[in-house]
Write a protein that holds these residues in place. Structure first.
Motif, PDB file in Angstrom:
ATOM      1  N   GLU A 144       0.985  -1.192  -0.487  1.00  0.00           N
ATOM      2  CA  GLU A 144      -0.124   0.069  -0.274  1.00  0.00           C
ATOM      3  C   GLU A 144       0.500   1.110  -0.185  1.00  0.00           C
ATOM      4  O   GLU A 144       0.877   2.361  -1.102  1.00  0.00           O
ATOM      5  N   GLN A 145       2.004   1.135   0.799  1.00  0.00           N
ATOM      6  CA  GLN A 145       3.180   2.401   0.823  1.00  0.00           C
ATOM      7  C   GLN A 145       3.461   2.365  -0.821  1.00  0.00           C
ATOM      8  O   GLN A 145       3.837   3.720  -0.862  1.00  0.00           O
ATOM      9  N   GLN A 180       2.440   1.759  -3.634  1.00  0.00           N
ATOM     10  CA  GLN A 180       1.082   1.921  -4.361  1.00  0.00           C
ATOM     11  C   GLN A 180       0.728   3.878  -4.421  1.00  0.00           C
ATOM     12  O   GLN A 180       0.723   4.999  -4.817  1.00  0.00           O
ATOM     13  N   ALA A 181       0.872   4.895  -2.837  1.00  0.00           N
ATOM     14  CA  ALA A 181       0.955   5.901  -2.908  1.00  0.00           C
ATOM     15  C   ALA A 181       2.135   6.340  -3.063  1.00  0.00           C
ATOM     16  O   ALA A 181       1.671   7.462  -2.916  1.00  0.00           O
ATOM     17  N   LEU A 184       3.465   5.323  -5.883  1.00  0.00           N
ATOM     18  CA  LEU A 184       3.635   5.725  -7.454  1.00  0.00           C
ATOM     19  C   LEU A 184       2.823   6.462  -7.228  1.00  0.00           C
ATOM     20  O   LEU A 184       3.063   7.736  -8.373  1.00  0.00           O
ATOM     21  N   HIS A 185       1.894   6.848  -6.929  1.00  0.00           N
ATOM     22  CA  HIS A 185       0.268   7.983  -6.930  1.00  0.00           C
ATOM     23  C   HIS A 185       0.869   9.501  -6.975  1.00  0.00           C
ATOM     24  O   HIS A 185       1.239  10.100  -7.440  1.00  0.00           O
TER      25      HIS A 185
END
Lengths: 101, 86
Positions: B22-23, B25-26, B28-29
């Motif tokens: 999730e981190q 992913q964050a 990347l965003h």
């Protein structure tokens, strides 16, 4: 089912209960992440489109400013999609070339 | 946390792995947000219309690749300079 995880000794929650709490925790993290992403997109869209469309702020938004803002919003989201597509394509290409990193 | 609220070891490992993805992913965003802002300023110069022109669209796509090329180029240059000093 519970025999798969061994008998639960005192103090350790039974597997189904723990699985429920685990799912709840994961969902909370996922939605927190999604919310942060959406907020960032909103903030950026607001900032970029205000800069582009409202060049001389008057007492209220004019019709043409509103048209500009709504087009700008659509275009900014489109730009976000184009950028993420190219970035992800580039990243996966480099992963293939150098699988070690 | 009370003892009976603790996750077992395998669940803890699974959660740690989940949080890590999730981190990632964050991160990347946030990189994509940063680049969208930068490329928007560079490529979309006129008043936004109902659709992107062909050149704006390719500018946006190229903008990402050239930014990454620039960063690789800079690293290469710095390394060259460092090896000359040594």
């Amino acid at each position: 089912m519970s025999s798969l995880f061994g008998s639960s000794s005192s103090g350790v929650p039974s597997p189904p209960d723990m699985a429920t709490r685990k799912e709840a925790l994961m969902n909370a993290v996922r939605s927190e992440n999604a919310l942060a992403n959406a907020q960032e997109l909103m903030n950026k869209t607001n900032e970029k489109c205000y800069a582009k469309c409202v060049t001389k702020p008057s007492t209220s938004l004019s019709g043409s400013e509103e048209t500009c803002l709504s087009r700008c919003m659509d275009r900014y989201m489109e730009a976000f999609n184009i950028v993420s597509r190219s970035y992800i394509a580039r990243i996966s290409r480099e992963r293939l070339e150098r699988p070690s990193d | 946390m009370a003892d009976n609220m603790k996750f077992d070891e395998s669940t803890q490992k699974e959660l740690a792995k989940f949080v890590e993805t999730e981190q990632a992913q964050a991160r990347l965003h946030s990189t994509i947000h940063m680049m969208t802002g930068m490329c928007w300023d560079k490529c979309v110069t006129g008043t936004p219309s109902t659709r992107f022109s062909r050149s704006e669209e390719s500018c946006l796509a190229n903008c990402v690749d050239r930014f990454l090329d620039t960063s690789l180029f800079m690293v290469k240059k710095i390394e060259e300079q460092r090896s000359q000093l040594a």
